[in-house]
Design a protein around this motif. Structure first.
Motif, PDB file in Angstrom:
ATOM      1  N   THR A  40       0.833  -1.202   0.000  1.00  0.00           N
ATOM      2  CA  THR A  40       0.000   0.000   0.000  1.00  0.00           C
ATOM      3  C   THR A  40       0.869   1.253   0.000  1.00  0.00           C
ATOM      4  O   THR A  40       0.564   2.231  -0.692  1.00  0.00           O
ATOM      5  N   GLU A  80      -6.914   0.786  -1.024  1.00  0.00           N
ATOM      6  CA  GLU A  80      -7.721   0.119  -0.014  1.00  0.00           C
ATOM      7  C   GLU A  80      -9.188   0.073  -0.448  1.00  0.00           C
ATOM      8  O   GLU A  80      -9.461  -0.471  -1.503  1.00  0.00           O
ATOM      9  N   ASP A 153      -5.525  -1.719  -5.128  1.00  0.00           N
ATOM     10  CA  ASP A 153      -4.905  -2.254  -3.916  1.00  0.00           C
ATOM     11  C   ASP A 153      -5.832  -3.306  -3.323  1.00  0.00           C
ATOM     12  O   ASP A 153      -6.963  -3.006  -2.957  1.00  0.00           O
ATOM     13  N   GLU A 154      -5.379  -4.525  -3.247  1.00  0.00           N
ATOM     14  CA  GLU A 154      -6.155  -5.640  -2.692  1.00  0.00           C
ATOM     15  C   GLU A 154      -7.573  -5.714  -3.267  1.00  0.00           C
ATOM     16  O   GLU A 154      -8.548  -5.705  -2.514  1.00  0.00           O
TER      17      GLU A 154
HETATM   18 MG   LIG Z   1      -1.983  -2.815   2.094  1.00  0.00          MG
END
Ligand SMILES: [Mg+2]
Ligand SMILES: Nc1ncnc2c1ncn2[C@@H]1O[C@H](COP(=O)(O)OP(=O)(O)OP(=O)(O)O)[C@@H](O)[C@H]1O
Length: 312
Positions: A40, A80, A153-154
């Motif tokens: 991140t 995120e 991100d993810e």
């Molecule tokens: Mg992360």
């Protein structure tokens, strides 16, 4: 996108340490690393949410440091969780985000809704969306201004296997049809394997390796893997194999089955050595009922590459 020597130091600690990466148009590139590896933080620096302590990021030839606004016009990102207005429809959320960019038309909004497979539900309120649909809306929003680089991100957080598969399918289509460079992060090797063309493995802010996913899954071709032969005469099979392959450490395992002399012999062979071992057995008149060879599991490889808990 080119990353050179990217570094983030917070209170004397290098959270991201001299990272070098290159992501090409049309490819899906994974950032893989355990929790706290610096994924991140890397993404935040790429999109300018935090400053770089050192190094440089170039997007489509533009410097994120020196030509920030022009570079950002070429980037779409979700860091995120995507935040949306739940009381508005998907369409109105997109309309709202469209105002932040120049030249995003209503036709483009319809287009991105279709690209992420939300066309049918785009007029519904976001609070009626499933997690996977919210994720799609986030991607649609990140695509509005036709970026060249899409960073997620993810993106698979909270998605079920079917949702992950859908995400992968439309990301792949986007990479191909729009010529996008797509960067996704995850701490799960199994997901990266399904989604990406290449994966960078990151541990404690350092780049360990960049590999095509195909190689990651197969492991080196000469790696010795456990192999089990199910045969009718395990004792003689073991003697035979042990003398032909002294390195493989063959031994008898498993119990003999009800009344028959059937059993198993187990050792470690490179995959390409298996056919000749089978031939050796057959030529000696031993019946082979089965051959099982298990590669290391992806989790085992991941723990090995990232140092697992030994370094935690
Ligand atoms: Mg992360
Ligand atoms: N603002 C900050 N101040 C101090 N430490 C930070 C800060 N931001 C991140 N870190 C630390 O940097 C390291 C990397 O964090 P980062 O969030 O980039 O990891 P990650 O790879 O994204 O992990 P996860 O898989 O859990 O999302 C962690 O040890 C974290 O505690």
């Amino acid at each position: 996108m080119q990353i050179r020597g990217l570094t983030k130091t917070i209170r004397g600690k290098a959270i991201v340490n001299r990272l070098d990466l290159e992501v090409r148009a049309g490819e899906i590139f994974g950032l893989l690393g355990p929790n706290g590896a610096g994924k991140t933080t890397t993404i935040r620096m790429i999109v300018g949410l935090i400053g770089m302590s050192g190094g440089e990021v170039m997007i489509d030839g533009l410097s994120v440091k020196r030509q920030f606004e022009d570079a950002m016009k070429r980037v779409g990102a979700i860091v995120e969780n995507p935040e949306m207005y739940k009381y508005l429809s998907g369409y109105h959320n997109l309309l709202h985000f469209a105002r932040m960019h120049e030249g995003v038309t209503k036709a483009r909004i319809d287009e991105v809704a279709e690209l992420v497979g939300l066309k049918e539900r785009i007029r519904d309120k976001v609070r009626t969306y499933s997690l996977g649909m919210r994720q799609r809306l986030g991607v649609a929003q990140a695509l509005l201004h036709r970026p060249k680089v899409l960073i997620l991100d993810e993106p698979t957080n909270g998605l079920d296997p079917a949702g992950i598969r859908e995400l992968r399918d439309y990301l792949r289509q986007l990479a191909q049809t729009e010529g996008l460079a797509i960067i996704v992060s995850s701490h799960l090797l199994s997901e990266m394997e399904l989604m990406c063309d290449r994966v960078a493995i990151i541990r404690q802010g350092e780049l360990i390796d960049v590999r095509p996913v195909r190689e990651l899954a197969a492991g080196p071709s000469d790696a010795k893997l456990p192999v089990v032969f199910e045969v009718n005469e395990p004792a003689s099979a073991q003697l035979l194999l042990a003398s032909s392959y002294p390195e493989a450490a063959f031994e008898c395992t498993g119990s003999e089955r009800g009344g028959t002399s059937e059993g198993a012999v187990e050792g470690r062979l490179a995959r390409r050595g298996i056919p000749s071992a089978v031939r050796t057995l057959v030529q000696a008149g031993i019946e082979v009922y089965g051959v099982r060879s298990s590669g290391r599991t992806l989790e085992e490889q991941f723990l090995e590459l990232t140092g697992g808990e030994r370094h935690a």
